[in-house]
Design a protein around this motif. Structure first.
Motif, PDB file in Angstrom:
ATOM      1  N   LYS A 150       1.432  -2.003  -0.142  1.00 43.53           N
ATOM      2  CA  LYS A 150      -0.125  -0.198   0.239  1.00 43.53           C
ATOM      3  C   LYS A 150       1.007   1.328  -0.126  1.00 43.53           C
ATOM      4  CE  LYS A 150      -4.141  -2.241   2.167  1.00 43.53           C
ATOM      5  NZ  LYS A 150      -4.830  -2.520   3.467  1.00 43.53           N
ATOM      6  N   VAL A 151       0.807   1.918  -0.547  1.00 47.14           N
ATOM      7  CA  VAL A 151       0.833   3.796  -0.955  1.00 47.14           C
ATOM      8  C   VAL A 151       1.200   4.025   0.755  1.00 47.14           C
ATOM      9  CG1 VAL A 151       0.880   6.006  -1.003  1.00 47.14           C
ATOM     10  CG2 VAL A 151       0.332   3.867  -2.726  1.00 47.14           C
ATOM     11  N   GLU A 152       2.369   5.186   0.714  1.00 50.92           N
ATOM     12  CA  GLU A 152       2.705   5.253   2.029  1.00 50.92           C
ATOM     13  C   GLU A 152       1.504   6.380   2.908  1.00 50.92           C
ATOM     14  OE1 GLU A 152       5.968   7.107   4.868  1.00 50.92           O
ATOM     15  OE2 GLU A 152       6.562   4.992   4.240  1.00 50.92           O
ATOM     16  N   GLY A 153       0.465   6.770   3.560  1.00 54.17           N
ATOM     17  CA  GLY A 153      -0.045   8.116   3.998  1.00 54.17           C
ATOM     18  C   GLY A 153      -2.045   7.605   3.502  1.00 54.17           C
ATOM     19  N   GLU A 154      -1.947   6.504   3.011  1.00 51.76           N
ATOM     20  CA  GLU A 154      -3.375   6.138   2.171  1.00 51.76           C
ATOM     21  C   GLU A 154      -4.069   5.817   3.154  1.00 51.76           C
ATOM     22  OE1 GLU A 154      -3.134   3.080  -1.141  1.00 51.76           O
ATOM     23  OE2 GLU A 154      -3.129   5.152  -2.501  1.00 51.76           O
ATOM     24  N   ASP A 155      -4.796   6.265   3.854  1.00 47.78           N
ATOM     25  CA  ASP A 155      -5.980   5.476   4.955  1.00 47.78           C
ATOM     26  C   ASP A 155      -6.924   4.684   4.584  1.00 47.78           C
ATOM     27  OD1 ASP A 155      -7.002   5.145   7.523  1.00 47.78           O
ATOM     28  OD2 ASP A 155      -6.743   7.701   7.944  1.00 47.78           O
ATOM     29  N   TRP A 156      -6.965   3.827   4.603  1.00 45.40           N
ATOM     30  CA  TRP A 156      -7.673   3.010   4.193  1.00 45.40           C
ATOM     31  C   TRP A 156      -8.899   1.834   4.653  1.00 45.40           C
ATOM     32  CZ3 TRP A 156      -9.080   1.750  -0.738  1.00 45.40           C
ATOM     33  CH2 TRP A 156      -8.347   2.301  -2.086  1.00 45.40           C
ATOM     34  N   GLN A 157      -8.806   2.735   6.377  1.00 42.97           N
ATOM     35  CA  GLN A 157      -9.416   2.261   7.313  1.00 42.97           C
ATOM     36  C   GLN A 157     -10.832   3.577   7.470  1.00 42.97           C
ATOM     37  OE1 GLN A 157      -9.636  -0.208   9.094  1.00 42.97           O
ATOM     38  NE2 GLN A 157     -12.178   0.682   9.692  1.00 42.97           N
ATOM     39  N   ALA A 158     -10.440   4.236   6.807  1.00 41.74           N
ATOM     40  CA  ALA A 158     -10.838   6.043   6.325  1.00 41.74           C
ATOM     41  C   ALA A 158     -11.578   6.120   5.849  1.00 41.74           C
ATOM     42  CB  ALA A 158     -10.112   7.615   6.737  1.00 41.74           C
ATOM     43  N   VAL A 159     -11.451   5.203   4.230  1.00 39.06           N
ATOM     44  CA  VAL A 159     -12.410   4.499   3.551  1.00 39.06           C
ATOM     45  C   VAL A 159     -13.626   4.109   4.375  1.00 39.06           C
ATOM     46  CG1 VAL A 159     -13.098   3.871   0.842  1.00 39.06           C
ATOM     47  CG2 VAL A 159     -10.233   5.903   1.771  1.00 39.06           C
ATOM     48  N   ALA A 160     -12.869   2.922   4.446  1.00 36.40           N
ATOM     49  CA  ALA A 160     -13.894   1.556   5.271  1.00 36.40           C
ATOM     50  C   ALA A 160     -15.091   2.814   5.899  1.00 36.40           C
ATOM     51  CB  ALA A 160     -13.339   0.625   5.921  1.00 36.40           C
TER      52      ALA A 160
ATOM     53  N   ARG B 211     -21.717   5.850   5.761  1.00 35.92           N
ATOM     54  CA  ARG B 211     -22.826   6.339   4.325  1.00 35.92           C
ATOM     55  C   ARG B 211     -23.844   5.410   3.845  1.00 35.92           C
ATOM     56  NH1 ARG B 211     -23.917  11.008   2.496  1.00 35.92           N
ATOM     57  NH2 ARG B 211     -24.499  11.432  -0.360  1.00 35.92           N
ATOM     58  N   MET B 212     -23.428   3.845   3.555  1.00 37.14           N
ATOM     59  CA  MET B 212     -24.555   2.804   3.497  1.00 37.14           C
ATOM     60  C   MET B 212     -25.408   2.783   4.268  1.00 37.14           C
ATOM     61  SD  MET B 212     -21.938  -0.196   2.150  1.00 37.14           S
ATOM     62  CE  MET B 212     -23.274  -0.960   1.838  1.00 37.14           C
ATOM     63  N   ALA B 213     -25.009   2.664   5.965  1.00 34.08           N
ATOM     64  CA  ALA B 213     -25.698   2.977   7.036  1.00 34.08           C
ATOM     65  C   ALA B 213     -26.717   4.036   6.914  1.00 34.08           C
ATOM     66  CB  ALA B 213     -25.582   2.787   8.323  1.00 34.08           C
ATOM     67  N   ALA B 214     -26.573   5.148   6.606  1.00 34.29           N
ATOM     68  CA  ALA B 214     -26.966   6.141   6.065  1.00 34.29           C
ATOM     69  C   ALA B 214     -28.224   6.541   5.202  1.00 34.29           C
ATOM     70  CB  ALA B 214     -26.399   8.132   6.162  1.00 34.29           C
TER      71      ALA B 214
ATOM     72  N   LEU C 268     -12.636  -3.522   0.864  1.00 31.29           N
ATOM     73  CA  LEU C 268     -13.539  -2.108   0.996  1.00 31.29           C
ATOM     74  C   LEU C 268     -13.440  -1.458   2.203  1.00 31.29           C
ATOM     75  CD1 LEU C 268     -12.416   0.798  -0.677  1.00 31.29           C
ATOM     76  CD2 LEU C 268     -15.118   0.853  -1.292  1.00 31.29           C
ATOM     77  N   GLN C 269     -15.061  -2.399   2.851  1.00 34.77           N
ATOM     78  CA  GLN C 269     -15.594  -1.776   3.633  1.00 34.77           C
ATOM     79  C   GLN C 269     -14.726  -2.831   5.096  1.00 34.77           C
ATOM     80  OE1 GLN C 269     -19.146  -3.348   2.549  1.00 34.77           O
ATOM     81  NE2 GLN C 269     -20.382  -1.987   4.368  1.00 34.77           N
ATOM     82  N   HIS C 270     -13.947  -3.197   4.998  1.00 38.93           N
ATOM     83  CA  HIS C 270     -13.172  -3.666   5.910  1.00 38.93           C
ATOM     84  C   HIS C 270     -11.504  -2.963   5.983  1.00 38.93           C
ATOM     85  CE1 HIS C 270     -16.277  -6.780   5.942  1.00 38.93           C
ATOM     86  NE2 HIS C 270     -15.604  -6.570   7.321  1.00 38.93           N
ATOM     87  N   GLY C 271     -11.551  -1.742   4.931  1.00 39.91           N
ATOM     88  CA  GLY C 271     -10.106  -1.236   4.983  1.00 39.91           C
ATOM     89  C   GLY C 271      -8.888  -1.847   3.952  1.00 39.91           C
ATOM     90  N   ALA C 272      -9.629  -2.652   3.538  1.00 33.64           N
ATOM     91  CA  ALA C 272      -8.864  -2.911   1.972  1.00 33.64           C
ATOM     92  C   ALA C 272      -7.783  -3.738   2.464  1.00 33.64           C
ATOM     93  CB  ALA C 272      -8.482  -1.716   0.901  1.00 33.64           C
TER      94      ALA C 272
ATOM     95  N   ASN D 145      -7.398  11.686   4.466  1.00 37.34           N
ATOM     96  CA  ASN D 145      -8.183  11.406   6.169  1.00 37.34           C
ATOM     97  C   ASN D 145      -9.855  12.785   6.390  1.00 37.34           C
ATOM     98  OD1 ASN D 145      -9.039  10.217   7.942  1.00 37.34           O
ATOM     99  ND2 ASN D 145      -7.843  10.680   8.923  1.00 37.34           N
ATOM    100  N   ALA D 146      -9.847  13.205   5.089  1.00 33.40           N
ATOM    101  CA  ALA D 146     -10.698  14.100   5.026  1.00 33.40           C
ATOM    102  C   ALA D 146     -11.469  14.517   3.605  1.00 33.40           C
ATOM    103  CB  ALA D 146     -10.558  15.532   5.984  1.00 33.40           C
ATOM    104  N   ALA D 147     -12.614  14.522   3.344  1.00 38.33           N
ATOM    105  CA  ALA D 147     -13.140  14.925   2.094  1.00 38.33           C
ATOM    106  C   ALA D 147     -12.750  16.404   1.715  1.00 38.33           C
ATOM    107  CB  ALA D 147     -14.642  14.208   2.334  1.00 38.33           C
TER     108      ALA D 147
END
Length: 150
Positions: free
Chosen positions: A15-25, A31-34, A56-60, A91-93
């Protein structure tokens, strides 16, 4: 820290350093819950497999998901195309202003039309599976809605 070409180094898991897959998950799951949207419905709306969505839902974990996949999921969750990419790398949209200009409204209209067209295509496919040949009898669409049966 990026190398001389501006490419960030990869970690041991690829994985690329600095990518936050948990934030994506977290963003996807919230959003799916909402939206009260399940995996299969999101898979259908995005064109992404349920297996990829599950990762994706589990942090890839152990897998890097392509930007095109993140874009498709963002669209299906009614976010801007690059929303999940921003979540991944920052880590922030990005904050988005309300759609109040004519260009923003026209863009929203195009997005709605694109979703409706995908729904229509899927319904046509389903109708063809249920009643083979049903779509062959359709005449050219004049934009005035369905034609009554003869």
């Amino acid at each position: 820290m990026a190398n001389q070409w501006g490419v960030p180094p990869y970690t041991a898991r690829g994985k690329v350093e600095g990518e936050d897959w948990q934030a994506v998950a977290d963003a996807v799951n919230e959003r799916m819950a909402a939206l009260r949207l399940g995996q299969q419905a999101l898979a259908n709306a995005s064109g992404v497999s349920v297996a990829t969505l599950r990762q994706l839902q589990h942090g890839a974990r152990g897998r890097r998901i392509q930007n095109a996949t993140l874009t498709a999921v963002s669209r299906a969750l009614d976010w801007p195309d690059d929303h999940l990419i921003h979540v991944l790398v920052q880590n922030a949209a990005p904050q988005q202003e309300p759609a109040d200009t004519a260009a923003d409204i026209a863009g929203t209209d195009r997005q709605i039309l694109a979703v409706l067209l995908r729904i229509e295509e899927r319904l046509t496919d389903l109708a063809e599976r249920i009643v083979p040949g049903v779509s062959r009898g359709r005449q050219e669409d004049d934009g005035n809605g369905p034609r009554p049966a003869k």
